[in-house]
Design a protein around this motif. Structure first.
Motif, short mmCIF file in Angstrom:
data_model
loop_
_atom_site.label_atom_id
_atom_site.label_comp_id
_atom_site.label_asym_id
_atom_site.label_seq_id
_atom_site.Cartn_x
_atom_site.Cartn_y
_atom_site.Cartn_z
N GLN A 101 3.09 46.03 30.03
CA GLN A 101 1.73 46.56 30.05
C GLN A 101 0.91 46.01 28.90
OE1 GLN A 101 3.22 50.54 30.05
NE2 GLN A 101 2.54 50.91 32.15
N GLU A 102 1.51 45.93 27.72
CA GLU A 102 0.82 45.35 26.57
C GLU A 102 0.54 43.87 26.77
OE1 GLU A 102 2.10 46.58 22.53
OE2 GLU A 102 3.55 47.82 23.63
N MET A 103 1.47 43.17 27.43
CA MET A 103 1.26 41.75 27.71
C MET A 103 0.05 41.55 28.61
SD MET A 103 3.36 39.82 26.04
CE MET A 103 3.10 38.25 26.82
N VAL A 104 -0.07 42.38 29.64
CA VAL A 104 -1.19 42.25 30.57
C VAL A 104 -2.50 42.59 29.88
CG1 VAL A 104 -2.21 43.20 32.69
CG2 VAL A 104 0.21 42.56 32.64
N ILE A 105 -2.50 43.63 29.06
CA ILE A 105 -3.71 43.98 28.31
C ILE A 105 -4.13 42.84 27.40
CG2 ILE A 105 -4.62 45.51 26.50
CD1 ILE A 105 -2.90 47.76 27.84
N ALA A 106 -3.15 42.26 26.69
CA ALA A 106 -3.44 41.13 25.81
C ALA A 106 -3.94 39.93 26.61
CB ALA A 106 -2.20 40.75 25.01
N ALA A 107 -3.37 39.71 27.79
CA ALA A 107 -3.80 38.59 28.64
C ALA A 107 -5.25 38.76 29.07
CB ALA A 107 -2.90 38.50 29.87
N VAL A 108 -5.61 39.96 29.48
CA VAL A 108 -6.99 40.20 29.92
C VAL A 108 -7.95 40.03 28.74
CG1 VAL A 108 -8.56 41.98 30.81
CG2 VAL A 108 -6.31 41.65 31.87
N GLU A 109 -7.56 40.47 27.56
CA GLU A 109 -8.40 40.27 26.37
C GLU A 109 -8.59 38.79 26.07
OE1 GLU A 109 -6.46 42.58 23.34
OE2 GLU A 109 -7.20 44.47 24.16
N GLU A 110 -7.52 38.00 26.22
CA GLU A 110 -7.62 36.55 26.02
C GLU A 110 -8.57 35.92 27.03
OE1 GLU A 110 -5.68 34.21 23.62
OE2 GLU A 110 -6.22 36.17 22.86
N LEU A 111 -8.44 36.35 28.27
CA LEU A 111 -9.31 35.81 29.31
C LEU A 111 -10.76 36.19 29.06
CD1 LEU A 111 -6.99 36.40 32.38
CD2 LEU A 111 -7.44 34.24 31.20
N GLU A 112 -10.99 37.41 28.60
CA GLU A 112 -12.36 37.82 28.26
C GLU A 112 -12.91 37.00 27.09
OE1 GLU A 112 -11.92 42.03 27.67
OE2 GLU A 112 -11.99 42.45 29.82
N THR A 113 -12.06 36.68 26.13
CA THR A 113 -12.48 35.81 25.02
C THR A 113 -12.85 34.43 25.55
OG1 THR A 113 -11.11 37.00 23.45
CG2 THR A 113 -11.78 34.78 22.82
N SER A 114 -12.06 33.92 26.46
CA SER A 114 -12.34 32.62 27.08
C SER A 114 -13.69 32.64 27.80
CB SER A 114 -11.22 32.26 28.05
OG SER A 114 -11.49 31.03 28.67
N ILE A 115 -13.96 33.71 28.52
CA ILE A 115 -15.24 33.86 29.24
C ILE A 115 -16.39 33.91 28.24
CG2 ILE A 115 -16.62 35.50 30.60
CD1 ILE A 115 -13.91 36.22 32.03
N GLU A 116 -16.21 34.68 27.18
CA GLU A 116 -17.25 34.80 26.16
C GLU A 116 -17.55 33.44 25.51
OE1 GLU A 116 -17.68 36.84 21.78
OE2 GLU A 116 -16.59 37.95 23.33
N LEU A 117 -16.51 32.71 25.16
CA LEU A 117 -16.69 31.40 24.53
C LEU A 117 -17.38 30.42 25.47
CD1 LEU A 117 -13.27 31.01 22.71
CD2 LEU A 117 -15.50 31.34 21.63
N SER A 118 -16.97 30.40 26.71
CA SER A 118 -17.60 29.47 27.66
C SER A 118 -19.05 29.87 27.92
CB SER A 118 -16.81 29.41 28.97
OG SER A 118 -16.82 30.66 29.64
N GLY A 119 -19.34 31.16 27.89
CA GLY A 119 -20.71 31.62 28.07
C GLY A 119 -21.62 31.23 26.92
N GLN A 120 -21.06 31.13 25.72
CA GLN A 120 -21.86 30.74 24.55
C GLN A 120 -22.23 29.27 24.57
OE1 GLN A 120 -19.46 31.90 21.20
NE2 GLN A 120 -19.80 34.08 21.54
N ILE A 121 -21.44 28.48 25.27
CA ILE A 121 -21.71 27.04 25.32
C ILE A 121 -22.95 26.75 26.16
CG2 ILE A 121 -20.81 24.81 26.12
CD1 ILE A 121 -17.99 25.96 25.44
#
Length: 171
Positions: A101-121
């Motif tokens: 469960q913690e792995m999945v939560i961490a994965a979703v947070e990583e993916l959200e960070t990826s989305i945020e970074l790509s959105g800033q570009i």
């Protein structure tokens, strides 16, 4: 394991090849991807640059978060516990094993960070790091969102866990 139609999966592991194919190959492959993403993020943090901190560097950073998020997500779906390491983890220490469960939560947070970074570009974002598969910013964000939703939806292992999924986040 993602094959359609699903391949036969024996419930009695009789050979070493079965054990390797079912457990070792995804375990080491996913952790290897995490290591590579960590190396890329460390290099960017230390100032290694392709275009002096420009769009290409930020695209690579977003992609590294995507790869790490995908790897953590699949580790969470496939295994009860896994190693959760990022670019700041001291490998000399005991590695932190966490439950799925913690792995999945961490994965979703990583993916959200990826989305945020790509959105800033912005609209100059261009991703072609997956064997020539080319994505613009919108396609990259859609793909990343779809994986986050997939990990959330597939992470439940009991009816109670299924009730606790934030289905609004999935849709």
């Amino acid at each position: 394991m993602g094959m359609q139609p699903r391949e036969y999966l024996p419930n009695q592991l009789t050979t070493e090849a079965h054990i390797r194919a079912i457990t070792e190959t995804p375990w080491y492959g996913l952790l290897s991807s995490v290591t590579l993403a960590n190396d890329v993020l460390n290099a960017l943090e230390k100032g290694v640059s392709i275009d002096q901190g420009g769009i290409q560097d930020e695209t690579i950073r977003a992609s590294a978060y995507l790869v790490r998020g995908l790897s953590w997500g699949y580790l969470g779906l496939l295994f009860d516990k896994s190693v959760l390491v990022n670019e700041k983890t001291k490998l000399e220490a005991d590695l932190p094993f966490v439950d799925y469960q913690e792995m999945v939560i961490a994965a979703v947070e990583e993916l959200e960070t990826s989305i945020e970074l790509s959105g800033q570009i912005g609209f100059d974002f261009f991703h072609n790091y997956f064997h020539g598969f080319e994505l613009n910013q919108e396609q990259f964000i859609q793909l990343t969102h779809s994986y986050a939703a997939r990990f959330l939806a597939q992470s439940a292992r009991t009816p109670e866990e299924n009730q606790n999924i934030n289905w609004a986040a999935v849709f």
